[in-house]
Write an enzyme that holds these catalytic residues in place. Sequence first.
Site, PDB file in Angstrom:
ATOM      1  CG  ASP A  83      45.348  41.907  36.303  1.00  0.00           C
ATOM      2  OD1 ASP A  83      44.369  42.468  35.764  1.00  0.00           O
ATOM      3  OD2 ASP A  83      45.688  40.739  36.036  1.00  0.00           O
ATOM      4  CE1 TYR A 139      40.994  32.572  31.640  1.00  0.00           C
ATOM      5  CE2 TYR A 139      42.396  31.711  29.905  1.00  0.00           C
ATOM      6  CZ  TYR A 139      42.248  32.381  31.098  1.00  0.00           C
ATOM      7  OH  TYR A 139      43.346  32.865  31.756  1.00  0.00           O
ATOM      8  CE  LYS A 153      36.425  35.742  31.512  1.00  0.00           C
ATOM      9  NZ  LYS A 153      37.508  36.377  32.301  1.00  0.00           N
ATOM     10  CG  HIS A 175      40.501  40.050  34.368  1.00  0.00           C
ATOM     11  ND1 HIS A 175      41.336  39.148  33.741  1.00  0.00           N
ATOM     12  CD2 HIS A 175      41.309  41.021  34.875  1.00  0.00           C
ATOM     13  CE1 HIS A 175      42.595  39.555  33.866  1.00  0.00           C
ATOM     14  NE2 HIS A 175      42.600  40.687  34.558  1.00  0.00           N
TER      15      HIS A 175
END
Length: 201
Positions: free
Chosen positions: A167, A130, A70, A60
């Site tokens: 995905d 995250y 992140k 991503h």
Amino acid sequence: MDALEIDGAWVFTPRIHDDQRGSFLEWFTQASLRTGAGHPMQVAQVNCSVSARGVIRGIHFTDVPPGQAKYVSCLSGEILDVIVDLRAGSPGFGRWTAVPLDGKARRAVYIAEGLGHGFVTLSDEATVLYLCSSPYAPGREHGVHPLDPGLGIDWGMTADAILSARDAAAPTLEQALRAGLLPGYRDCQDYTAGLRAAAGG
């Protein structure tokens, strides 16, 4: 913070203090992050995922600006965390690196804006946390297929991967590049320079 092979990515290995009660560690400090990245991280959102063995989440990335940095750690279980240089025009374009993360060593990775990120669960179950520098914005979120043979990522598993529908339908790196979906290397560099300037770095 130790720099990884991909420009814009670092790994943090905490010092864990053990005694008869259990353990204690500093999992995230702005000072450590600033030492590596050259600027603090603005935390806009914290996400938590729980994944079964064989699940791949990613690859991503988000549009830059503003992008989404992140700070990722595995709270329980074990994952292989993967960072990919998706920045069009980057000297390292298409290269990837992998960092094992687990609930024992408590290491974390910092991934700057413009880089691609994903992971695979290597234990029966894994909980991943995250810290994100910007909130989720569907219109700015994109993906590259994690099993793209052009990337050739070694996910460290032999069984069939479990992917989300999103995905599984993601384009290859080459398709994403041709479609103009990927962030530009110069845009990412300029954005990072702005963050460092604002922090007085």
